[in-house]
Write a protein that holds these residues in place. Sequence first.
Motif, mmCIF file in Angstrom:
data_model
loop_
_atom_site.group_PDB
_atom_site.id
_atom_site.type_symbol
_atom_site.label_atom_id
_atom_site.label_comp_id
_atom_site.label_asym_id
_atom_site.label_seq_id
_atom_site.Cartn_x
_atom_site.Cartn_y
_atom_site.Cartn_z
ATOM 1 N N GLU A 244 0.831 -1.206 0.000
ATOM 2 C CA GLU A 244 0.000 0.000 0.000
ATOM 3 C C GLU A 244 0.868 1.259 0.000
ATOM 4 O O GLU A 244 0.556 2.241 -0.672
ATOM 5 N N ALA A 245 1.964 1.210 0.766
ATOM 6 C CA ALA A 245 2.872 2.362 0.833
ATOM 7 C C ALA A 245 3.495 2.645 -0.526
ATOM 8 O O ALA A 245 3.574 3.794 -0.971
ATOM 9 N N ILE A 246 3.932 1.592 -1.192
ATOM 10 C CA ILE A 246 4.565 1.758 -2.506
ATOM 11 C C ILE A 246 3.547 2.253 -3.520
ATOM 12 O O ILE A 246 3.832 3.166 -4.305
ATOM 13 N N ALA A 247 2.348 1.699 -3.497
ATOM 14 C CA ALA A 247 1.307 2.137 -4.444
ATOM 15 C C ALA A 247 0.976 3.616 -4.235
ATOM 16 O O ALA A 247 0.872 4.379 -5.211
ATOM 17 N N ALA A 248 0.842 4.034 -2.982
ATOM 18 C CA ALA A 248 0.546 5.444 -2.702
ATOM 19 C C ALA A 248 1.727 6.328 -3.098
ATOM 20 O O ALA A 248 1.539 7.437 -3.613
ATOM 21 N N GLY A 249 2.945 5.846 -2.878
ATOM 22 C CA GLY A 249 4.123 6.605 -3.282
ATOM 23 C C GLY A 249 4.204 6.769 -4.788
ATOM 24 O O GLY A 249 4.535 7.848 -5.292
ATOM 25 N N ARG A 250 3.883 5.728 -5.509
ATOM 26 C CA ARG A 250 3.888 5.809 -6.976
ATOM 27 C C ARG A 250 2.812 6.789 -7.463
ATOM 28 O O ARG A 250 3.042 7.565 -8.399
ATOM 29 N N GLU A 251 1.642 6.753 -6.829
ATOM 30 C CA GLU A 251 0.571 7.668 -7.215
ATOM 31 C C GLU A 251 0.964 9.118 -6.912
ATOM 32 O O GLU A 251 0.742 10.018 -7.718
ATOM 33 N N SER A 252 1.573 9.342 -5.762
ATOM 34 C CA SER A 252 2.033 10.685 -5.409
ATOM 35 C C SER A 252 3.041 11.193 -6.438
ATOM 36 O O SER A 252 2.954 12.341 -6.894
ATOM 37 N N LEU A 253 3.974 10.338 -6.810
ATOM 38 C CA LEU A 253 4.988 10.742 -7.787
ATOM 39 C C LEU A 253 4.361 11.025 -9.151
ATOM 40 O O LEU A 253 4.724 12.006 -9.814
ATOM 41 N N ALA B 163 10.927 10.947 -2.635
ATOM 42 C CA ALA B 163 11.419 10.518 -1.327
ATOM 43 C C ALA B 163 10.436 9.575 -0.641
ATOM 44 O O ALA B 163 10.848 8.573 -0.046
ATOM 45 N N ALA B 164 9.141 9.877 -0.719
ATOM 46 C CA ALA B 164 8.149 8.985 -0.113
ATOM 47 C C ALA B 164 8.190 7.615 -0.775
ATOM 48 O O ALA B 164 8.147 6.577 -0.096
ATOM 49 N N LEU B 165 8.289 7.593 -2.102
ATOM 50 C CA LEU B 165 8.365 6.321 -2.806
ATOM 51 C C LEU B 165 9.657 5.583 -2.443
ATOM 52 O O LEU B 165 9.636 4.388 -2.123
ATOM 53 N N GLY B 166 10.777 6.287 -2.477
ATOM 54 C CA GLY B 166 12.053 5.661 -2.140
ATOM 55 C C GLY B 166 12.075 5.121 -0.724
ATOM 56 O O GLY B 166 12.579 4.024 -0.459
ATOM 57 N N HIS B 167 11.504 5.881 0.190
ATOM 58 C CA HIS B 167 11.418 5.450 1.590
ATOM 59 C C HIS B 167 10.595 4.162 1.689
ATOM 60 O O HIS B 167 11.006 3.198 2.340
ATOM 61 N N GLY C 286 12.186 -3.532 1.561
ATOM 62 C CA GLY C 286 13.303 -4.381 1.179
ATOM 63 C C GLY C 286 13.657 -4.306 -0.292
ATOM 64 O O GLY C 286 14.487 -5.071 -0.773
ATOM 65 N N GLU C 287 13.054 -3.370 -1.001
ATOM 66 C CA GLU C 287 13.340 -3.173 -2.430
ATOM 67 C C GLU C 287 14.488 -2.161 -2.570
ATOM 68 O O GLU C 287 14.330 -1.080 -3.125
ATOM 69 N N SER C 288 15.644 -2.539 -2.050
ATOM 70 C CA SER C 288 16.778 -1.614 -1.945
ATOM 71 C C SER C 288 17.285 -1.112 -3.288
ATOM 72 O O SER C 288 17.634 0.065 -3.412
ATOM 73 N N ASP C 289 17.348 -1.970 -4.274
ATOM 74 C CA ASP C 289 17.866 -1.542 -5.582
ATOM 75 C C ASP C 289 16.980 -0.465 -6.193
ATOM 76 O O ASP C 289 17.481 0.565 -6.668
ATOM 77 N N GLU C 290 15.681 -0.678 -6.180
ATOM 78 C CA GLU C 290 14.774 0.334 -6.734
ATOM 79 C C GLU C 290 14.784 1.594 -5.876
ATOM 80 O O GLU C 290 14.724 2.708 -6.398
ATOM 81 N N ALA C 291 14.896 1.428 -4.552
ATOM 82 C CA ALA C 291 14.972 2.598 -3.672
ATOM 83 C C ALA C 291 16.200 3.437 -4.008
ATOM 84 O O ALA C 291 16.133 4.669 -4.029
ATOM 85 N N ARG C 292 17.319 2.790 -4.300
ATOM 86 C CA ARG C 292 18.542 3.517 -4.676
ATOM 87 C C ARG C 292 18.387 4.229 -6.016
ATOM 88 O O ARG C 292 18.912 5.317 -6.210
ATOM 89 N N GLU C 293 17.655 3.614 -6.944
ATOM 90 C CA GLU C 293 17.378 4.281 -8.215
ATOM 91 C C GLU C 293 16.573 5.559 -7.983
ATOM 92 O O GLU C 293 16.868 6.598 -8.581
ATOM 93 N N VAL C 294 15.572 5.460 -7.118
ATOM 94 C CA VAL C 294 14.776 6.640 -6.785
ATOM 95 C C VAL C 294 15.661 7.670 -6.091
ATOM 96 O O VAL C 294 15.612 8.863 -6.411
ATOM 97 N N LEU C 295 16.486 7.220 -5.162
ATOM 98 C CA LEU C 295 17.407 8.116 -4.451
ATOM 99 C C LEU C 295 18.282 8.876 -5.436
ATOM 100 O O LEU C 295 18.472 10.095 -5.306
ATOM 101 N N ASP C 296 18.798 8.187 -6.445
ATOM 102 C CA ASP C 296 19.660 8.824 -7.437
ATOM 103 C C ASP C 296 18.919 9.873 -8.263
ATOM 104 O O ASP C 296 19.546 10.780 -8.813
#
Length: 164
Positions: A55-64, A74-78, A84-94
Amino acid sequence: LSLVIGSDLALITYFARRFEESLAQFRSVLEVAPGFGYAHFGLSMCHSALDQHSEAIAAGRESLALLASDAARAALGHSLARAGESDEAREVLDSIGRSHPGGASERALVLAALYAPDAAFEALENGLEDRSRFGVFLGVWPAFDDLRGDPRFGALLARHGLRQ
């Protein structure tokens, strides 16, 4: 009736760690305005705090999708990092900071969830020095709870005149 005030009320309850109440308030805003990105940002943060990762990821994607802002990134990356989706979180961070200079506090939100405390503290310091809008919430923001036990957290707040 204000979408912003309704979302601010929800954010206050989130900061008070009344997550279920906060979710209900954000949902009531979205009943009136389903495309209000700020409320989706808040939903993402609340669901993440409750370990409701999908739910957090879906809401983060919608916000973005709605806001295309570093705060939404940042909300999506967080949320991705907490799930535990560290690789995708790092892509968002970048991607944070590409659209405009700054973004240190937004980066800190993701770095804290990635359990990178040294980098998170550096980003928080930079964000506070730049007068990031996120800085005023640092003392109460649940997303940074994992850093609170570190003595650097209290020292950081004290240096910038903030309280826990």
